[in-house]
Design a protein around this motif. Structure first.
Motif, PDB file in Angstrom:
ATOM      1  N   GLU A 167      -7.261  -2.652   5.969  1.00 32.66           N
ATOM      2  CA  GLU A 167      -8.351  -3.484   6.478  1.00 32.66           C
ATOM      3  C   GLU A 167      -8.897  -4.386   5.368  1.00 32.66           C
ATOM      4  OE1 GLU A 167     -12.772  -3.184   8.546  1.00 32.66           O
ATOM      5  OE2 GLU A 167     -11.880  -1.372   7.693  1.00 32.66           O
ATOM      6  N   GLN A 168      -9.093  -3.846   4.186  1.00 34.80           N
ATOM      7  CA  GLN A 168      -9.620  -4.632   3.075  1.00 34.80           C
ATOM      8  C   GLN A 168      -8.665  -5.765   2.693  1.00 34.80           C
ATOM      9  OE1 GLN A 168     -12.702  -4.475   1.903  1.00 34.80           O
ATOM     10  NE2 GLN A 168     -12.974  -2.921   3.480  1.00 34.80           N
ATOM     11  N   GLU A 169      -7.375  -5.466   2.634  1.00 35.73           N
ATOM     12  CA  GLU A 169      -6.389  -6.506   2.304  1.00 35.73           C
ATOM     13  C   GLU A 169      -6.397  -7.621   3.344  1.00 35.73           C
ATOM     14  OE1 GLU A 169      -3.824  -7.134  -0.236  1.00 35.73           O
ATOM     15  OE2 GLU A 169      -5.450  -6.005  -1.163  1.00 35.73           O
ATOM     16  N   LEU A 170      -6.422  -7.262   4.606  1.00 32.59           N
ATOM     17  CA  LEU A 170      -6.430  -8.276   5.669  1.00 32.59           C
ATOM     18  C   LEU A 170      -7.712  -9.096   5.627  1.00 32.59           C
ATOM     19  CD1 LEU A 170      -4.824  -6.227   8.579  1.00 32.59           C
ATOM     20  CD2 LEU A 170      -3.812  -8.170   7.367  1.00 32.59           C
ATOM     21  N   LYS A 171      -8.842  -8.441   5.387  1.00 33.17           N
ATOM     22  CA  LYS A 171     -10.107  -9.169   5.293  1.00 33.17           C
ATOM     23  C   LYS A 171     -10.084 -10.145   4.122  1.00 33.17           C
ATOM     24  CE  LYS A 171     -13.644  -6.044   7.046  1.00 33.17           C
ATOM     25  NZ  LYS A 171     -14.759  -5.190   6.605  1.00 33.17           N
ATOM     26  N   ASP A 172      -9.632  -9.657   2.981  1.00 30.60           N
ATOM     27  CA  ASP A 172      -9.678 -10.468   1.759  1.00 30.60           C
ATOM     28  C   ASP A 172      -8.699 -11.633   1.767  1.00 30.60           C
ATOM     29  OD1 ASP A 172     -11.585  -8.708   0.848  1.00 30.60           O
ATOM     30  OD2 ASP A 172     -10.256  -7.659  -0.544  1.00 30.60           O
ATOM     31  N   LYS A 173      -7.500 -11.410   2.325  1.00 34.11           N
ATOM     32  CA  LYS A 173      -6.448 -12.411   2.155  1.00 34.11           C
ATOM     33  C   LYS A 173      -6.018 -13.144   3.417  1.00 34.11           C
ATOM     34  CE  LYS A 173      -4.736 -10.126  -1.923  1.00 34.11           C
ATOM     35  NZ  LYS A 173      -3.706  -9.261  -2.468  1.00 34.11           N
ATOM     36  N   VAL A 174      -6.417 -12.658   4.591  1.00 37.63           N
ATOM     37  CA  VAL A 174      -5.910 -13.275   5.812  1.00 37.63           C
ATOM     38  C   VAL A 174      -7.015 -13.708   6.778  1.00 37.63           C
ATOM     39  CG1 VAL A 174      -4.343 -12.999   7.768  1.00 37.63           C
ATOM     40  CG2 VAL A 174      -3.814 -11.878   5.610  1.00 37.63           C
ATOM     41  N   CYS A 220      -7.891   2.067   5.617  1.00 37.32           N
ATOM     42  CA  CYS A 220      -9.035   1.439   4.973  1.00 37.32           C
ATOM     43  C   CYS A 220      -8.581   0.336   4.011  1.00 37.32           C
ATOM     44  CB  CYS A 220      -9.832   2.508   4.227  1.00 37.32           C
ATOM     45  SG  CYS A 220     -11.321   1.897   3.451  1.00 37.32           S
ATOM     46  N   GLN A 221      -7.569   0.637   3.201  1.00 41.16           N
ATOM     47  CA  GLN A 221      -7.049  -0.368   2.274  1.00 41.16           C
ATOM     48  C   GLN A 221      -6.400  -1.528   3.024  1.00 41.16           C
ATOM     49  OE1 GLN A 221      -4.523   2.033  -0.224  1.00 41.16           O
ATOM     50  NE2 GLN A 221      -6.166   2.400  -1.704  1.00 41.16           N
ATOM     51  N   LYS A 272     -15.261   7.547   4.480  1.00 43.61           N
ATOM     52  CA  LYS A 272     -16.599   7.267   3.942  1.00 43.61           C
ATOM     53  C   LYS A 272     -16.508   6.111   2.940  1.00 43.61           C
ATOM     54  CE  LYS A 272     -18.799  10.960   5.672  1.00 43.61           C
ATOM     55  NZ  LYS A 272     -18.279  10.974   6.992  1.00 43.61           N
ATOM     56  N   THR A 273     -15.598   6.251   2.000  1.00 42.59           N
ATOM     57  CA  THR A 273     -15.378   5.198   1.005  1.00 42.59           C
ATOM     58  C   THR A 273     -13.881   4.979   0.862  1.00 42.59           C
ATOM     59  OG1 THR A 273     -15.323   6.793  -0.809  1.00 42.59           O
ATOM     60  CG2 THR A 273     -17.454   5.786  -0.303  1.00 42.59           C
ATOM     61  N   CYS A 274     -13.548   3.883   0.236  1.00 43.63           N
ATOM     62  CA  CYS A 274     -12.140   3.521   0.112  1.00 43.63           C
ATOM     63  C   CYS A 274     -11.927   2.838  -1.224  1.00 43.63           C
ATOM     64  CB  CYS A 274     -11.800   2.599   1.277  1.00 43.63           C
ATOM     65  SG  CYS A 274     -10.250   1.752   1.201  1.00 43.63           S
ATOM     66  N   LYS A 275     -11.019   3.368  -2.006  1.00 43.30           N
ATOM     67  CA  LYS A 275     -10.740   2.699  -3.282  1.00 43.30           C
ATOM     68  C   LYS A 275      -9.830   1.503  -3.016  1.00 43.30           C
ATOM     69  CE  LYS A 275      -6.713   5.317  -4.665  1.00 43.30           C
ATOM     70  NZ  LYS A 275      -5.932   5.749  -5.745  1.00 43.30           N
ATOM     71  N   PRO A 276      -9.962   0.457  -3.812  1.00 48.27           N
ATOM     72  CA  PRO A 276      -9.113  -0.723  -3.619  1.00 48.27           C
ATOM     73  C   PRO A 276      -7.641  -0.395  -3.840  1.00 48.27           C
ATOM     74  CG  PRO A 276     -10.873  -1.151  -5.209  1.00 48.27           C
ATOM     75  CD  PRO A 276     -10.908   0.298  -4.894  1.00 48.27           C
ATOM     76  N   ALA A 277      -6.783  -1.163  -3.228  1.00 48.38           N
ATOM     77  CA  ALA A 277      -5.334  -0.975  -3.390  1.00 48.38           C
ATOM     78  C   ALA A 277      -4.934  -1.319  -4.819  1.00 48.38           C
ATOM     79  CB  ALA A 277      -4.584  -1.872  -2.412  1.00 48.38           C
ATOM     80  N   LEU A 306       0.826  -1.200   0.000  1.00 49.35           N
ATOM     81  CA  LEU A 306       0.000   0.000   0.000  1.00 49.35           C
ATOM     82  C   LEU A 306       0.865   1.257   0.000  1.00 49.35           C
ATOM     83  CD1 LEU A 306      -2.579  -1.092   2.714  1.00 49.35           C
ATOM     84  CD2 LEU A 306      -2.750  -1.366   0.246  1.00 49.35           C
ATOM     85  N   GLU A 307       0.362   2.286  -0.657  1.00 47.64           N
ATOM     86  CA  GLU A 307       1.021   3.585  -0.625  1.00 47.64           C
ATOM     87  C   GLU A 307       0.780   4.201   0.745  1.00 47.64           C
ATOM     88  OE1 GLU A 307       2.863   5.190  -2.994  1.00 47.64           O
ATOM     89  OE2 GLU A 307       2.767   3.336  -4.162  1.00 47.64           O
ATOM     90  N   MET A 308       1.844   4.521   1.456  1.00 44.72           N
ATOM     91  CA  MET A 308       1.686   5.062   2.800  1.00 44.72           C
ATOM     92  C   MET A 308       1.197   6.519   2.753  1.00 44.72           C
ATOM     93  SD  MET A 308       4.830   3.152   4.695  1.00 44.72           S
ATOM     94  CE  MET A 308       4.471   3.482   6.393  1.00 44.72           C
ATOM     95  N   ASN A 309       1.678   7.305   1.820  1.00 46.30           N
ATOM     96  CA  ASN A 309       1.214   8.686   1.627  1.00 46.30           C
ATOM     97  C   ASN A 309       0.933   9.431   2.933  1.00 46.30           C
ATOM     98  OD1 ASN A 309       1.368   8.444  -1.151  1.00 46.30           O
ATOM     99  ND2 ASN A 309      -0.764   7.821  -1.349  1.00 46.30           N
TER     100      ASN A 309
END
Length: 135
Positions: A66-73, A63-64, A103-108, A52-55
């Motif tokens: 959380e999505q990665e951990l949910k999807d893959k782990v 948010c990204q 509010k919303t989160c674009k996928p990584a 992920l881009e830390m920016n």
């Protein structure tokens, strides 16, 4: 004049619990992540997540993550993955923090993957950075 003072006090008091709640969520998240970083530090399991881009560790990063951990782990079985279940403290706190900030989160972007240990270290770094930032 009394009304203005009461309104000012109400605004001041109402904003304080949110900041305290964020600090508490981040502190608990840091504790959980430190445990998981240690858990995966000598692990030979090759689980890859999107880098992920830390920016500056802004809200979208969390948010990204959380999505990665949910999807893959979080769906994996075994004691090593128990803390990544959505009903466990690490994922609950990450979800709650995201509810407050995104509010919303674009996928990584799916261009480069890193090992779970590196992913967790970056997430820990950002959580510590967010914890230290004044609100």
């Amino acid at each position: 004049m009394k009304t203005i003072l009461l309104l000012a006090f109400a605004v001041l008091v109402s904003s304080t619990p949110v900041e305290n709640r964020d600090k508490k969520l981040l502190a608990e998240l840091i504790d959980e992540l430190e445990r998981e970083v240690k858990n995966f530090s000598n692990d030979t399991t090759e689980i890859f997540l999107e880098e992920l881009e830390m920016n500056g560790c802004k809200g979208e990063f969390f948010c990204q993550a959380e999505q990665e951990l949910k999807d893959k782990v979080s769906g994996r079985s075994g004691a090593k993955f128990e803390h990544f279940r959505t009903d466990k403290k690490l994922m609950r706190n990450l979800n709650e923090y995201n509810k407050r900030h995104m509010k919303t989160c674009k996928p990584a972007d799916k261009d480069q993957e890193i090992l779970i240990h590196e992913f967790l270290e970056k997430l820990l770094t950002c959580a510590k950075s967010a914890y230290r930032q004044p609100k």
